[in-house]
Design a protein around this motif. Structure first.
Motif, PDB file in Angstrom:
ATOM      1  N   ARG B 201      80.825  21.794  31.665  1.00 34.23           N
ATOM      2  CA  ARG B 201      80.786  21.777  30.202  1.00 34.23           C
ATOM      3  C   ARG B 201      80.977  23.187  29.671  1.00 34.23           C
ATOM      4  NH1 ARG B 201      76.651  17.301  29.559  1.00 34.23           N
ATOM      5  NH2 ARG B 201      78.041  15.526  29.197  1.00 34.23           N
ATOM      6  N   GLY B 204      84.190  24.549  29.236  1.00 36.57           N
ATOM      7  CA  GLY B 204      84.940  24.041  28.096  1.00 36.57           C
ATOM      8  C   GLY B 204      85.765  22.815  28.405  1.00 36.57           C
ATOM      9  N   LEU B 205      85.430  22.120  29.517  1.00 35.19           N
ATOM     10  CA  LEU B 205      86.165  20.885  29.814  1.00 35.19           C
ATOM     11  C   LEU B 205      85.810  19.806  28.807  1.00 35.19           C
ATOM     12  CD1 LEU B 205      85.983  20.537  33.702  1.00 35.19           C
ATOM     13  CD2 LEU B 205      87.858  21.400  32.291  1.00 35.19           C
ATOM     14  N   SER B 206      86.755  18.912  28.568  1.00 40.42           N
ATOM     15  CA  SER B 206      86.487  17.830  27.611  1.00 40.42           C
ATOM     16  C   SER B 206      85.440  16.879  28.200  1.00 40.42           C
ATOM     17  CB  SER B 206      87.772  17.050  27.327  1.00 40.42           C
ATOM     18  OG  SER B 206      88.144  16.349  28.492  1.00 40.42           O
ATOM     19  N   THR B 207      84.740  16.186  27.330  1.00 35.01           N
ATOM     20  CA  THR B 207      83.698  15.261  27.781  1.00 35.01           C
ATOM     21  C   THR B 207      84.288  14.207  28.725  1.00 35.01           C
ATOM     22  OG1 THR B 207      82.854  15.520  25.550  1.00 35.01           O
ATOM     23  CG2 THR B 207      81.779  13.863  26.940  1.00 35.01           C
ATOM     24  N   GLY B 208      85.461  13.691  28.361  1.00 36.73           N
ATOM     25  CA  GLY B 208      86.113  12.673  29.179  1.00 36.73           C
ATOM     26  C   GLY B 208      86.338  13.176  30.595  1.00 36.73           C
ATOM     27  N   ARG B 209      86.760  14.376  30.732  1.00 43.59           N
ATOM     28  CA  ARG B 209      87.044  14.918  32.043  1.00 43.59           C
ATOM     29  C   ARG B 209      85.743  15.163  32.815  1.00 43.59           C
ATOM     30  NH1 ARG B 209      91.398  16.295  34.744  1.00 43.59           N
ATOM     31  NH2 ARG B 209      91.055  17.998  36.205  1.00 43.59           N
ATOM     32  N   VAL B 210      84.747  15.654  32.109  1.00 45.89           N
ATOM     33  CA  VAL B 210      83.461  15.908  32.767  1.00 45.89           C
ATOM     34  C   VAL B 210      82.899  14.608  33.336  1.00 45.89           C
ATOM     35  CG1 VAL B 210      81.051  16.545  32.379  1.00 45.89           C
ATOM     36  CG2 VAL B 210      82.882  17.909  31.381  1.00 45.89           C
TER      37      VAL B 210
END
Lengths: 545, 298
Positions: B201, B204-210
């Motif tokens: 997180r 700065g990864l997107s929530t979907g990717r996390v």
């Protein structure tokens, strides 16, 4: 609402027919045009589809239309009528001359001749062939010479291979001589075990292929036989009088699960069903659901009895005690509450559907009278210790056995318990080995519709199903006289006299006759349910949409 | 694998033949079979030989890939060939239901932990788990008949086509859906708290990717283990569903063969089941490596 159901179920039927006619991979190819197809409820045949081997209904229903015999039982009355036989004549009930109709063909196109009967029956009676139905040939002279000495076929071969009592006169005529007079021989000859067998069978009698798709002389032939269904199509060589109307009969296997078959009938996937789930039987819910015009209840040629253990010292020579126990059982309530009316209380040892039936032969022991029962029970000394009622646990018998025990406890004060065996086989084994005391269940499904079939195989000394060990010389001689009678009426009178003798000692206590529910779909017409409780597949028709 | 098969077949062979009752009893309607019939029957199926010899004769054939001939004079391999495809289809439909509905429900619940959606999934799965399968099966049949949907979802599946198997597949899968959803949810919730998720997180990864790539993948390992095991048990253990929907599957076949003392059929069918279990486990092991590269197969 009603019409909507009809319209939708018609659509469902078309879909079902498409699915049903497709092969097992399920591609929806339309069925052949013409008489259409009917789907009947089936179950797995226990033996190869051979009259000589098949003695249970699952295979029997298929053989009914695939084979034909000298006689055929009329669908309505169960009376025997000539089928392959042109005539069967006798002067002394011991030598029968059989003339065949000419031009009667097997489904492979070969003609049915006298030798097809003689060879089939010789094969069936010859012990080393191990045919399950061999005992049906016992009345024919020379049967004993085809059995293995000491019942050991490995060590000793029978002295002869052919029944002395069967003689060919010409291609279409033969004679049957019986060891003892057998007044109802004609009637017996309608049973599938007496079907002729074609040349092709004898080329390889053990062929598994023949057992699956037999060649017979009936109106239909089996065209495919898988684990899920048996498909029958018309035998194009059939020339007999009982030609079928539909183009395809599908015998769909349900393995005795009544709810699946019932759901299929409601959905229109099944055209004829003879097992209805217990919850539907209660209060005749199934009849309300389908309507009178699509249902019928038939009393079938079956009887259920409680056999008095021949090894139980307390019952030995105490007919009064046996009678009191019979009298204390409230058959009326049990058949209504537990079976929802799918059983009828028995009043004798013979099912009402057969030729020669007489009501109320059982006398007092079948009439519920708890007060008198208690008096007689005490007078007879009562039953000391635990009275066990043994039934097999795999046939849904536990409930009524409990009810019977409750009757005996409440009405007589007997210390009754239900003894469950894991399955029917175990029950038969234990009965045969003399391990059961008290009372145990026995059932009988008739082979051919005659009073004789309810007496000789069950109460004659040495009979395979004589579990009660009944042995009464007077009874024996009456049976012999009845068998020698030259007309059926006289024979029946003697059989009735023999049946009445059972009420002197009560070797078994009659419980009830099974009734078979039968229900059918909206797309079939001309449904005739036979006395055997099964649809006459040669008469049924399908509406054309 | 070979010791497993030999052990399993031997134990089964002995057990089936140790049951009281004889295979020919009950074949003659409500009466006794003639002695000559019994004798011929015994001779035909080697039942006159000692049990150990019977087993060795059977094993000898098994080694050559021959499952023998059962007491109905049918080749066991043919009997299985009719039923296995149906059973596999049914199990696959059930598994597909489990994966699609179960994982989706688990995912939704896990992300929304403690909120309404989570409670809904937890409570509804609890309800499903507590209802016996025959109730679900019978009620679904009744519902289909009431709604006149029989031509879309046939209420029985005698021929075992995909269309017929959809309804029973849903019923069969419904129980395991609950387990899969709960397993996914628990693992997801746990992993969402892990350090690497915070790092992801923070990167700065997107929530979907996390969630989709980093967390869900890790959370699926216990789920895959469960599904692998479940596939094996659905193959042989779907007796109730098979009976309700009149499906000609392996479970019912084994049940019937046991009650008819048809030992050869039982042993043959179960031997194949053992193989299925072994292969399913192997697949699961291989999948671990795909889901979590830290588990290597060197």
């Amino acid at each position: 609402m009603r019409t909507r159901i009809r319209a939708l179920s018609a659509a469902a039927l078309v879909a079902a027919a498409l699915v049903a006619t497709g092969c097992s991979s399920g591609d929806p190819t339309p069925g052949p045009a013409g008489g259409g197809e009917v789907v009947l409820r089936g179950c797995t045949a226990q033996n190869p589809l051979l009259g000589l081997m098949t003695n249970e209904v699952c295979g029997g229903h298929v053989l009914d239309v695939v084979t034909s015999q000298l006689m055929r039982y009329d669908a309505e009355t169960a009376a025997p009528v000539y089928d392959i036989a042109e005539s069967i004549t006798t002067d002394d009930a011991q030598l029968f001359t059989v003339k065949l109709k000419k031009g009667y063909l097997f489904s492979d196109g070969t003609e049915v001749k006298a030798e097809n009967f003689i060879r089939a029956w010789n094969y069936g009676a010859y012990a080393p062939n191990g045919m399950a139905q061999a005992t049906f040939f016992e009345p024919i002279a020379g049967y004993a010479d085809l059995q293995c000495p000491g019942d050991d076929c490995d060590a000793n071969k029978p002295p002869k291979e052919e029944l002395e009592g069967l003689q060919q006169v010409d291609e279409y005529t033969f004679t049957i001589r019986t060891t003892e007079p057998t007044s109802n021989m004609e009637l017996r000859l309608g049973y599938t075990v007496f079907a002729p067998l074609p040349e092709a069978f004898f080329a390889d009698p053990k062929s598994a292929e023949f057992g699956r798709t037999p060649i017979g002389s009936g109106p239909y032939k089996v065209t495919s036989n898988t684990a899920t269904e048996i498909v029958m199509e018309p035998n194009e060589h059939y020339t007999g009088a009982f030609k079928g109307k539909v183009d395809r009969i599908v015998y769909r296997i349900y393995d005795n699960d009544s709810s699946a078959a019932w759901a299929d009938l409601l959905a229109g996937n099944l055209d004829f069903n003879d097992i209805v789930p217990g919850d539907q039987l209660v209060g005749d819910a199934w009849i309300a659901e389908l309507g009178q015009e699509r249902t019928v209840v038939r009393t079938s040629g079956t009887i259920e009895v409680l056999t008095v253990s021949p090894n139980d010292p307390q019952f030995k020579d105490n007919p009064k005690l046996r009678q009191a126990i019979g009298q204390a059982i409230d058959r009326e309530t049990i058949t209504r509450e537990i079976y929802g009316g799918s059983r009828t209380p028995a009043t004798g040892w013979v099912a009402p559907v057969v030729d020669g039936y007489l009501a109320d032969q059982c006398g007092k022991a079948c009439v519920y009278d708890p007060v008198q029962a208690k008096i007689d029970y005490d007078a007879a000394g009562g039953y000391q210790g635990i009275l066990s009622v043994s039934v097999n646990g795999d046939g849904g018998h536990k409930d009524w056995a409990e009810a019977v025990c409750n009757n005996l406890r409440n009405n007589l004060g007997a210390d009754c318990i239900v003894n469950l065996t894991p399955d029917f086989r175990t029950l038969l084994n234990q009965a045969r080995d003399g391990e059961l005391m008290g009372l145990f269940r026995n059932g009988w499904v008739m082979d051919y519709p005659s009073i004789e079939n309810f007496l000789t195989p069950i109460y004659r000394v040495g009979a395979a199903s004589n579990y009660s060990g009944y042995n009464n010389p007077e009874f024996e001689s009456t049976l012999t006289q009845a068998a020698a009678a030259t007309n059926l009426a006289q024979a029946n009178e003697l059989y009735q006299a023999a049946e009445a003798m059972l009420a002197q000692t009560y070797p078994t206590l009659p419980m009830w006759y099974r009734t078979t529910p039968a229900a059918w779909s909206t797309r079939v017409d001309n449904v005739v349910v036979t006395k055997m409780g099964w649809i006459d597949a040669t008469q049924v028709t399908v509406h054309q949409p | 694998m070979i010791p497993v098969i030999i052990g399993a077949t031997f134990i089964l062979f002995v057990l089936v033949f140790a049951l009281p009752g004889e295979p020919w009893q009950g074949r003659c309607g409500e009466r006794e079979c003639p002695a000559s019939y019994i004798e011929a029957f015994k001779r035909e199926y080697n039942l006159d030989k000692p049990l150990l010899l019977q087993y060795l004769l059977y094993l000898g054939k098994l080694v050559q890939g021959d499952l023998g001939v059962n007491f109905y004079n049918n080749r066991v391999i043919d009997e299985l060939a009719v039923r296995y495809p149906t059973t596999v289809k049914l199990a696959l439909i059930a598994i597909a239901v489990e994966i699609v509905i179960g994982i989706a429900a688990g995912l939704l619940a896990g992300i929304n932990k403690g909120r309404f959606l989570d409670s809904l999934v937890v409570v509804s799965t609890l309800v499903v788990v507590s209802i016996p399968v025959f109730v679900i099966g019978s009620v679904s049949q009744w519902g289909v008949l009431q709604l006149h949907l029989n031509d879309i979802f046939p209420v029985t599946a005698a021929q075992g086509t995909i269309k017929q198997l959809i309804l029973p597949g849903f019923v069969l899968g419904s129980l395991s859906v609950a387990y899969v959803a709960r397993l996914t949810r628990t693992n997801l919730v746990e992993n969402l708290r892990a350090d690497y998720v915070r790092t992801a997180r923070a990167k700065g990864l997107s929530t979907g990717r996390v969630i989709g790539v980093h967390t869900l993948r890790n959370s699926l390992i216990p789920v895959v283990t469960f599904i692998g095991y479940d596939f094996g048990s659905l193959m042989g253990g779907a007796i109730v569903t098979e009976r309700i929907f009149n499906i000609n599957g392996i479970g019912g076949f084994i049940f019937r063969s046991i009650s008819q003392r048809d030992g050869v059929s039982v042993v043959g069918a179960v031997t194949v089941l053992v193989l299925v279990y072994l292969v399913a486990n192997l697949l699961v092991d291989l999948l671990y490596g795909v889901l979590d590269p830290r588990i290597s197969h060197d």
